[in-house]
Design a protein around this motif. Structure first.
Motif, mmCIF file in Angstrom:
data_model
loop_
_atom_site.group_PDB
_atom_site.id
_atom_site.type_symbol
_atom_site.label_atom_id
_atom_site.label_comp_id
_atom_site.label_asym_id
_atom_site.label_seq_id
_atom_site.Cartn_x
_atom_site.Cartn_y
_atom_site.Cartn_z
ATOM 1 N N ALA A 145 0.831 -1.203 0.000
ATOM 2 C CA ALA A 145 0.000 0.000 0.000
ATOM 3 C C ALA A 145 0.865 1.253 0.000
ATOM 4 C CB ALA A 145 -0.928 -0.008 1.214
ATOM 5 N N GLU A 146 1.976 1.231 0.741
ATOM 6 C CA GLU A 146 2.886 2.381 0.776
ATOM 7 C C GLU A 146 3.479 2.655 -0.601
ATOM 8 O OE1 GLU A 146 5.770 1.596 3.784
ATOM 9 O OE2 GLU A 146 4.568 2.514 5.385
ATOM 10 N N ARG A 147 3.873 1.578 -1.296
ATOM 11 C CA ARG A 147 4.450 1.756 -2.630
ATOM 12 C C ARG A 147 3.416 2.321 -3.606
ATOM 13 N NH1 ARG A 147 6.921 -3.232 -1.311
ATOM 14 N NH2 ARG A 147 5.323 -4.361 -2.498
ATOM 15 N N PHE A 148 2.201 1.806 -3.526
ATOM 16 C CA PHE A 148 1.135 2.296 -4.414
ATOM 17 C C PHE A 148 0.798 3.748 -4.096
ATOM 18 C CE2 PHE A 148 -3.550 1.985 -5.728
ATOM 19 C CZ PHE A 148 -3.233 2.235 -7.058
ATOM 20 N N TRP A 149 0.719 4.072 -2.813
ATOM 21 C CA TRP A 149 0.463 5.448 -2.380
ATOM 22 C C TRP A 149 1.540 6.392 -2.919
ATOM 23 C CZ3 TRP A 149 3.346 8.749 0.728
ATOM 24 C CH2 TRP A 149 2.685 9.864 1.257
ATOM 25 N N ALA A 150 2.815 5.987 -2.784
ATOM 26 C CA ALA A 150 3.925 6.828 -3.249
ATOM 27 C C ALA A 150 3.903 6.988 -4.774
ATOM 28 C CB ALA A 150 5.255 6.229 -2.801
ATOM 29 N N SER A 151 3.553 5.904 -5.488
ATOM 30 C CA SER A 151 3.483 5.956 -6.947
ATOM 31 C C SER A 151 2.380 6.900 -7.415
ATOM 32 C CB SER A 151 3.259 4.551 -7.499
ATOM 33 O OG SER A 151 3.057 4.579 -8.895
ATOM 34 N N LEU A 152 1.220 6.800 -6.778
ATOM 35 C CA LEU A 152 0.114 7.693 -7.129
ATOM 36 C C LEU A 152 0.463 9.142 -6.835
ATOM 37 C CD1 LEU A 152 -3.052 5.764 -5.871
ATOM 38 C CD2 LEU A 152 -2.353 6.147 -8.231
ATOM 39 N N ARG A 153 1.159 9.338 -5.736
ATOM 40 C CA ARG A 153 1.560 10.696 -5.344
ATOM 41 C C ARG A 153 2.454 11.331 -6.412
ATOM 42 N NH1 ARG A 153 5.706 12.486 -1.969
ATOM 43 N NH2 ARG A 153 5.241 14.394 -0.783
ATOM 44 N N GLU A 154 3.404 10.542 -6.949
ATOM 45 C CA GLU A 154 4.280 11.034 -8.016
ATOM 46 C C GLU A 154 3.488 11.286 -9.301
ATOM 47 O OE1 GLU A 154 7.461 11.894 -8.122
ATOM 48 O OE2 GLU A 154 7.719 11.544 -5.977
ATOM 49 N N ASP A 155 2.597 10.354 -9.645
ATOM 50 C CA ASP A 155 1.790 10.519 -10.855
ATOM 51 C C ASP A 155 0.920 11.767 -10.775
ATOM 52 O OD1 ASP A 155 2.854 8.199 -11.861
ATOM 53 O OD2 ASP A 155 1.087 6.952 -11.421
ATOM 54 N N LEU A 156 0.309 11.975 -9.623
ATOM 55 C CA LEU A 156 -0.555 13.137 -9.456
ATOM 56 C C LEU A 156 0.242 14.431 -9.559
ATOM 57 C CD1 LEU A 156 -3.374 14.212 -8.911
ATOM 58 C CD2 LEU A 156 -2.961 13.921 -6.456
ATOM 59 N N ALA A 157 1.438 14.443 -8.970
ATOM 60 C CA ALA A 157 2.288 15.632 -9.072
ATOM 61 C C ALA A 157 2.624 15.927 -10.529
ATOM 62 C CB ALA A 157 3.568 15.418 -8.259
ATOM 63 N N ASP A 158 2.906 14.874 -11.315
ATOM 64 C CA ASP A 158 3.264 15.063 -12.725
ATOM 65 C C ASP A 158 2.095 15.622 -13.539
ATOM 66 O OD1 ASP A 158 5.835 14.163 -12.312
ATOM 67 O OD2 ASP A 158 5.411 12.102 -12.944
ATOM 68 N N VAL A 159 0.896 15.068 -13.358
ATOM 69 C CA VAL A 159 -0.229 15.529 -14.174
ATOM 70 C C VAL A 159 -0.670 16.933 -13.763
ATOM 71 C CG1 VAL A 159 -1.045 13.205 -14.717
ATOM 72 C CG2 VAL A 159 -1.971 14.383 -12.724
ATOM 73 N N ILE A 160 -0.541 17.258 -12.477
ATOM 74 C CA ILE A 160 -0.867 18.629 -12.053
ATOM 75 C C ILE A 160 0.109 19.618 -12.682
ATOM 76 C CG2 ILE A 160 -0.939 20.204 -10.084
ATOM 77 C CD1 ILE A 160 -2.041 17.933 -8.392
ATOM 78 N N ALA A 161 1.394 19.245 -12.735
ATOM 79 C CA ALA A 161 2.392 20.112 -13.354
ATOM 80 C C ALA A 161 2.119 20.267 -14.847
ATOM 81 C CB ALA A 161 3.791 19.527 -13.136
ATOM 82 N N GLU A 162 1.755 19.168 -15.517
ATOM 83 C CA GLU A 162 1.446 19.244 -16.947
ATOM 84 C C GLU A 162 0.209 20.093 -17.191
ATOM 85 O OE1 GLU A 162 0.680 16.293 -20.782
ATOM 86 O OE2 GLU A 162 1.040 15.444 -18.793
ATOM 87 N N ALA A 163 -0.784 19.943 -16.322
ATOM 88 C CA ALA A 163 -2.001 20.747 -16.448
ATOM 89 C C ALA A 163 -1.682 22.233 -16.300
ATOM 90 C CB ALA A 163 -3.023 20.318 -15.396
ATOM 91 N N ALA A 164 -0.838 22.557 -15.342
ATOM 92 C CA ALA A 164 -0.460 23.961 -15.132
ATOM 93 C C ALA A 164 0.258 24.520 -16.358
ATOM 94 C CB ALA A 164 0.425 24.081 -13.897
ATOM 95 N N ALA A 165 1.096 23.693 -16.995
ATOM 96 C CA ALA A 165 1.832 24.139 -18.182
ATOM 97 C C ALA A 165 0.888 24.447 -19.343
ATOM 98 C CB ALA A 165 2.841 23.073 -18.595
ATOM 99 N N LEU A 166 -0.257 23.750 -19.393
ATOM 100 C CA LEU A 166 -1.240 23.972 -20.457
ATOM 101 C C LEU A 166 -2.315 24.980 -20.050
ATOM 102 C CD1 LEU A 166 -1.769 20.339 -21.816
ATOM 103 C CD2 LEU A 166 -0.498 22.207 -22.887
ATOM 104 N N GLY A 167 -2.156 25.558 -18.873
ATOM 105 C CA GLY A 167 -3.118 26.553 -18.407
ATOM 106 C C GLY A 167 -4.389 25.968 -17.840
ATOM 107 N N VAL A 168 -4.351 24.681 -17.490
ATOM 108 C CA VAL A 168 -5.535 24.027 -16.922
ATOM 109 C C VAL A 168 -5.529 24.233 -15.408
ATOM 110 C CG1 VAL A 168 -6.735 21.837 -16.572
ATOM 111 C CG2 VAL A 168 -5.574 22.297 -18.743
ATOM 112 N N ILE A 169 -6.577 24.831 -14.894
ATOM 113 C CA ILE A 169 -6.695 25.071 -13.460
ATOM 114 C C ILE A 169 -7.379 23.871 -12.812
ATOM 115 C CG2 ILE A 169 -7.681 26.565 -11.685
ATOM 116 C CD1 ILE A 169 -7.567 28.847 -13.707
ATOM 117 N N THR A 170 -6.787 23.346 -11.783
ATOM 118 C CA THR A 170 -7.351 22.186 -11.108
ATOM 119 C C THR A 170 -7.306 22.369 -9.597
ATOM 120 O OG1 THR A 170 -7.054 19.812 -10.705
ATOM 121 C CG2 THR A 170 -5.089 21.072 -11.257
ATOM 122 N N ALA A 171 -8.279 21.783 -8.938
ATOM 123 C CA ALA A 171 -8.336 21.849 -7.475
ATOM 124 C C ALA A 171 -7.612 20.669 -6.839
ATOM 125 C CB ALA A 171 -9.790 21.870 -7.013
#
Length: 203
Positions: free
Chosen positions: A28-54
């Protein structure tokens, strides 16, 4: 020089329940950490494209309980779905914008859509733009513009064959109808000029 997309801070404001009860399993810890990294990446990509997300990334911890891991995994999965859907739509919008720009600004040496061309053999063609952004032509006949008769003609039409306004006026007067749209010239000004007020801007 374009700066690299800003990665979201892991110091999140997402409420975190107090860690108590049995600890999360290593899986569960590994999955949690993996999701955390994935979420950080997509939020950064969204910001680069001007997509506002909560969406937000949960803060790191060395004391992850099973209950906490389960709740935050569910929340991150939901956020990933929402942000990825927003990203997909932003990419589609960017592609549509690029296609529209390509249609409006022809490449050097390309035929201009919705214009008239006259080849050295005396044939007259009108260019059109398909829904896929491709130029095709129709040939002028006594019955109007014909697509079937123009098959294969696109290869022989050159940018320098584009018809001048004076030539369009001459042909319109010769045929007693607008050479571009085929309408009969009835307005006195249009008859004198040899072409209608709208079509004269499309030559």
């Amino acid at each position: 020089m374009t700066s690299a997309p800003h990665r979201p801070s892991f110091d999140s404001h997402r409420p975190r329940p107090r860690s108590e009860g049995r600890p999360a399993s290593p899986k569960a810890e590994r999955f949690w950490a993996s999701l955390r990294e994935d979420l950080a990446d997509v939020i950064a990509e969204a910001a680069a494209l001007g997509v506002i997300t909560a969406a937000s990334v949960p803060a790191d911890t060395d004391d992850l309980s099973a209950e906490q891991a389960s709740a935050e995994i569910d929340a991150m999965l939901d956020d990933l779905r929402v942000v990825r859907a927003a990203l997909a739509e932003a990419r589609r919008a960017a592609q549509r914008t690029e296609r529209d720009a390509a249609r409006q600004v022809p490449a050097s040496g390309a035929l201009v859509p919705d214009r008239l061309y006259e080849t050295p053999d005396g044939e007259i063609y009108r260019t059109y733009l398909s829904g896929q952004g491709n130029v095709y032509v129709k040939i002028w006949t006594t019955d109007g513009w014909d697509y079937e008769g123009a098959r294969g003609a696109l290869r022989s039409i050159r940018p320098e064959h584009r018809m001048s306004v004076e030539r369009a006026k001459e042909l319109s007067l010769q045929w007693a109808q607008c050479i571009r749209c085929g309408a009969e010239l009835s307005n006195a000004v249009s008859v004198e000029r040899g072409i209608g007020p709208i079509c004269i801007t499309k030559i």
